[in-house]
Enzyme design. Structure first.
Site, mmCIF file in Angstrom:
data_model
loop_
_atom_site.group_PDB
_atom_site.id
_atom_site.type_symbol
_atom_site.label_atom_id
_atom_site.label_comp_id
_atom_site.label_asym_id
_atom_site.label_seq_id
_atom_site.Cartn_x
_atom_site.Cartn_y
_atom_site.Cartn_z
ATOM 1 N N CYS A 49 2.275 -4.860 7.028
ATOM 2 C CA CYS A 49 2.051 -4.650 5.600
ATOM 3 C C CYS A 49 3.271 -3.951 4.993
ATOM 4 O O CYS A 49 4.146 -3.465 5.701
ATOM 5 C CB CYS A 49 0.788 -3.824 5.378
ATOM 6 N N HIS A 88 0.820 -1.218 0.000
ATOM 7 C CA HIS A 88 0.000 0.000 0.000
ATOM 8 C C HIS A 88 0.853 1.266 0.000
ATOM 9 O O HIS A 88 2.039 1.270 0.352
ATOM 10 C CB HIS A 88 -0.953 0.008 1.195
#
Length: 518
Positions: free
Chosen positions: A428, A409
């Site tokens: 992440c 992301h």
């Protein structure tokens, strides 16, 4: 009137004839009725004159039972010799043409792979072969039978172990790492059985030498005794050994085009036909060894046990199937209880300033400022951050199925991309150039233009767009490799996974009996 298909009738007849022929033909198994005579001719030891296949078979069974705990695949090896009437194929077909000596010689040189010859009983095989070549070494028929069986079983077992080690690695990564989800092929019984039918030993042994250029480069560095800048020779060697083992694992991308992330290098590449067409800095999950407190030279025995830090990014492979532009961040419970609620307890306007909505039993709370977060149950509320410039996922996230709920992301926090140590996320992977990745995945055109436009909107709405072709993604952990210029690269073991791997390797290298656990 009944019509016949003459072609089908002919084919059926041919099959029946072939089946009858197979029933009447003699067995394809070798007949060793002249076992004693052949061994006497080859050894000049009179003891072998009395050797018979039947006498050998009885002793062979006993030795197999005795050696059962010392071989890696006792059922497979026992089944092979039972099916072949305990025929000593290595003794009869491979000793006197030099094949077994040659095989032992390969075993003796496994230090070129960072392994130990003792794992493959090189000395034991060489000593047994020498007994057969010395016409006075074997004194009686019982000793002859035992030595035949022992050499046969030891050679078969070691050849299987050596083949598996070079083609699949010594260790199964799934067994030593808690957060390892990459598809990794391991040896199977069919492949191991085929090893016992090898006829051209040298050609086979040469064929299983790893050919990957990276492996050959690390192998050369190991044999040359290379020393990395700022490291001792001992630590450099251990880096090389650990990463050669990784290269032996069958977990490498098979596709021509894919995305790959190397955690210790904090880097993402889009690969196309072996060439990187896009690379960027990334931030990965925070690791247990980010301050380099533990090294491959000085570490505690307990470090061999994999104890992942809660925020470490897992190793995995999957397929990127879609992107979400201007995403909503569904804040994980662990982050919500340990961070969001703590900040909200200190500042009643923290949630509104960060565009975070609060939900109770699935319903949005209208006035979260009235909640006493300092005393509220940790699992009572859910939190979601709306799209916007402050959203922790930035303007876009790339989705792929995985058990750890991680994804790639964007991020509004750009400063960490300038840091040398970028293991700073909750797990992440933050991208240094998310728009560039989107362009690589979708290609130029209307869809990418739509994504770029949506990322620039002032009042964004979340939009999910599926990829026309799913893109393979691999999240890996490699601390040593050779770059495009031929320069050896080393990276800090930020998660301590080298230590875990090297510790397990040493346990197996210490005793060949451990190979039975592979």
């Amino acid at each position: 009137m009944i019509k016949f298909n003459l072609k089908k009738v002919s084919l059926t007849s041919a099959i029946l004839v072939f089946a009858l022929m197979m029933l009447t033909l003699p067995s394809c198994k070798k007949s060793r009725s002249d076992l004693g005579k052949v061994l006497y001719q080859k050894t000049k030891n009179k003891v072998f004159k009395d050797a018979t296949p039947e006498g050998l078979a009885e002793v062979f069974k006993t030795v197999l039972a005795e050696e059962k705990t010392k071989v890696s695949n006792p059922k497979l090896i026992s089944a092979f010799y039972e099916e072949n009437d305990y025929d000593p194929i290595f003794v009869m077909d491979h000793i006197f043409n030099g094949d077994v000596d040659l095989t032992a010689n390969y075993f003796e040189k496994v230090n070129q792979h960072g392994l130990d010859p003792k794992m493959f009983n090189a000395d034991k095989i060489t000593a047994l072969v020498a007994k057969f070549k010395d016409k006075r070494a074997i004194k009686n028929i019982d000793e002859a039978y035992r030595d035949i069986a022992l050499l046969e079983i030891t050679t078969a077992n070691s050849l299987i172990n050596y083949s598996n080690a070079l083609q699949y690695g010594i260790l199964s990564p799934r067994k030593i790492y808690q957060r390892y989800y990459t598809e990794t092929k391991r040896p199977d019984s069919a492949g191991m059985s085929n090893i016992l039918h090898v006829t051209n030993m040298k050609a086979y042994l040469d064929s299983i030498q790893p050919k990957d250029p990276q492996y050959l480069a690390l192998q050369k560095a190991l044999m040359d005794g290379s020393v990395a800048p700022g490291m001792s020779k001992e630590e450099t060697t251990r880096y090389l050994v650990a990463n050669m083992e990784r290269l032996r694992w069958k977990n490498k991308p098979s596709q021509t085009r894919y995305v790959i992330v190397n955690i210790p290098d904090y880097r993402l590449d889009v690969m196309d036909n072996g060439r990187s067409v896009l690379n960027m800095k990334v931030c990965v999950g925070e690791g247990r060894n980010k301050d380099k407190e533990n090294t491959l030279v000085d570490y505690d025995e307990s470090d061999k046990i994999d104890r992942p830090f809660s925020r470490e990014t897992p190793q995995l492979n999957s397929l990127i199937h879609s992107v979400q532009v201007n995403p909503v961040w569904n804040i994980p419970q662990s982050i919500a209880s340990k961070e969001i609620m703590v900040e909200a307890a200190k500042d009643r306007y923290y949630l509104s300033n960060k565009n975070i909505d609060v939900y109770e039993n699935g319903k949005k709370v209208d006035d979260p400022e009235t909640i006493d977060f300092a005393n509220a149950p940790k699992d009572k509320y859910e939190f979601k951050q709306r799209p916007g410039d402050d959203n922790s996922l930035g303007k876009i996230k790339f989705l792929f199925n995985n058990k750890s709920s991680v994804y790639l992301h964007d991020t509004p926090a750009k400063e960490p991309f300038n840091w040398p140590m970028r293991a700073v996320s909750h797990g992440c992977i933050r991208l240094g150039n998310p728009q560039g990745l989107a362009e690589q995945l979708f290609g130029p055109g209307a869809t990418y233009d739509k994504i770029a436009k949506a990322m620039g909107e002032d009042n964004p709405e979340p939009t999910t767009i599926g990829l026309p072709t799913k893109m393979p993604v691999y999240i890996t952990y490699v601390t040593c490799w050779v770059d495009d210029k031929g320069v050896m690269q080393f990276r800090p073991d930020v998660y301590g996974l080298d230590i875990v791997l090297y510790g397990h390797l040493q346990r197996f290298l210490a005793s060949n009996d451990q190979l039975a656990q592979l």
